[in-house]
Design a protein around this motif. Structure first.
Motif, mmCIF file in Angstrom:
data_model
loop_
_atom_site.group_PDB
_atom_site.id
_atom_site.type_symbol
_atom_site.label_atom_id
_atom_site.label_comp_id
_atom_site.label_asym_id
_atom_site.label_seq_id
_atom_site.Cartn_x
_atom_site.Cartn_y
_atom_site.Cartn_z
ATOM 1 N N SER A 4 0.822 -1.204 0.000
ATOM 2 C CA SER A 4 0.000 0.000 0.000
ATOM 3 C C SER A 4 0.857 1.255 0.000
ATOM 4 N N PRO A 5 0.393 2.305 -0.697
ATOM 5 C CA PRO A 5 1.004 3.620 -0.540
ATOM 6 C C PRO A 5 0.673 4.195 0.837
ATOM 7 N N SER A 6 1.186 5.370 1.083
ATOM 8 C CA SER A 6 0.828 6.093 2.304
ATOM 9 C C SER A 6 -0.594 6.631 2.200
ATOM 10 N N ILE A 30 -9.412 6.871 -10.842
ATOM 11 C CA ILE A 30 -9.926 8.064 -11.530
ATOM 12 C C ILE A 30 -8.858 8.611 -12.473
ATOM 13 N N ASP A 31 -9.308 9.350 -13.465
ATOM 14 C CA ASP A 31 -8.421 10.204 -14.253
ATOM 15 C C ASP A 31 -8.119 11.429 -13.387
ATOM 16 N N GLY A 40 0.142 7.348 -7.959
ATOM 17 C CA GLY A 40 0.021 6.281 -8.946
ATOM 18 C C GLY A 40 -1.186 5.407 -8.698
ATOM 19 N N ALA A 41 -1.389 4.994 -7.451
ATOM 20 C CA ALA A 41 -2.526 4.130 -7.118
ATOM 21 C C ALA A 41 -3.857 4.831 -7.349
ATOM 22 N N LEU A 42 -3.907 6.135 -7.134
ATOM 23 C CA LEU A 42 -5.145 6.892 -7.351
ATOM 24 C C LEU A 42 -5.601 6.781 -8.793
ATOM 25 N N PHE A 89 3.002 14.508 0.372
ATOM 26 C CA PHE A 89 4.112 14.717 -0.562
ATOM 27 C C PHE A 89 3.753 14.474 -2.026
ATOM 28 N N ASP A 90 2.761 13.637 -2.321
ATOM 29 C CA ASP A 90 2.432 13.392 -3.722
ATOM 30 C C ASP A 90 1.661 14.542 -4.364
#
Length: 253
Positions: A17-19, A51-52, A45-47, A70-71
């Motif tokens: 998993s990402p943060s 969704i676009d 990236g996971a988002l 941070f992303d």
């Protein structure tokens, strides 16, 4: 209201998993409104599996730690250099100082740079803002940096997100009667934990019981922490519906 878990690893991205990052969606004016709660490192990236990025309507940040924001620097690259043209300024709700914090995080660049791609609003303790179909109320939490929990309401449905916090009455009050209580549980009871930082599973359960929520969703568990121990801790104080969330899981109200 639909909640999608984009990232739920505590403090840093893990192998599964990402943060911290949570997508909240609801119908609004003939379309779907998309609000993201936190955008921690690894989450962008996971988002995009869901969704676009051009469909994102707003971001609400709980606090300015890397694993929660941070992303946004990566989103800035998308916003500025998208091949279909620069995106409109994204509404960003965050603790005071977020704009300059992100500018420093991204790196040296002529002004306005990253600041020109976000429409920043500083959270104030106890305030309520309307974001599309969502009524969002925030409360100051107990954390080393200024951090906020969020109560998101639409119609008669309520989601409460704790952000990062130690035990505090403000969290119990904000979560009162929530259908879903998305609550951090970074620590375990078997360790000696520093105060004013995070919750154990048992403390998250205590908050859920005090608030009278309907369902407890535990999140922000660090990759090095035994999830089974967190769950066992939570069950000592909470006997209602309980999930330890995972990336890509969805919940609908």
């Amino acid at each position: 209201m639909k909640l999608t878990i984009i990232g739920c690893a505590g403090s840093f991205p893990g192998p599964d998993s990402p943060s911290s990052c949570y997508l909240v969606e609801a119908p609004f004016e003939g379309r779907t409104y998309r609000l993201v709660l936190d955008l921690g490192n690894g989450a962008l990236g996971a988002l995009q599996r869901h969704i676009d990025l051009r469909e994102l309507d707003a971001v609400a940040v709980s606090h300015l730690h890397a694993d929660h924001c941070f992303d946004l620097a990566g989103y800035y690259v998308v916003s500025r250099y998208h091949p279909d043209g620069a995106l409109e300024r994204l509404p960003l709700f965050a603790p005071p100082g977020a704009a300059r914090f992100l500018a420093v995080a991204y790196g040296p660049e002529p002004d306005p740079g990253i600041l020109d791609h976000f429409a920043c609003h500083d959270w104030q303790d106890g305030e309520t803002v309307q974001l599309g179909p969502f009524r969002v109320t925030v409360a100051l939490m107990d954390h080393p940096v200024e951090g906020y929990a969020m109560r998101i309401e639409t119609g008669d449905h309520v989601l409460c997100y704790s952000g990062d916090t130690g035990p505090c009455e403000a969290l119990n009050e904000l979560a009162a009667g929530a259908d879903l209580f998305l609550c951090e549980a970074s620590f375990v009871e078997s360790k000696v934990n520093p105060p004013h930082l995070h919750l154990t599973g048992a403390e998250a359960g205590e908050a859920a019981r005090a608030a009278g929520v309907r369902r407890l969703l535990l999140t922000h568990i660090p990759p090095w922490t035994d999830r089974a121990e967190v769950e066992a801790d939570a069950k000592t104080t909470w006997d209602g519906p309980l999930d330890l969330v995972t990336s890509d899981a969805t919940y609908e109200l």
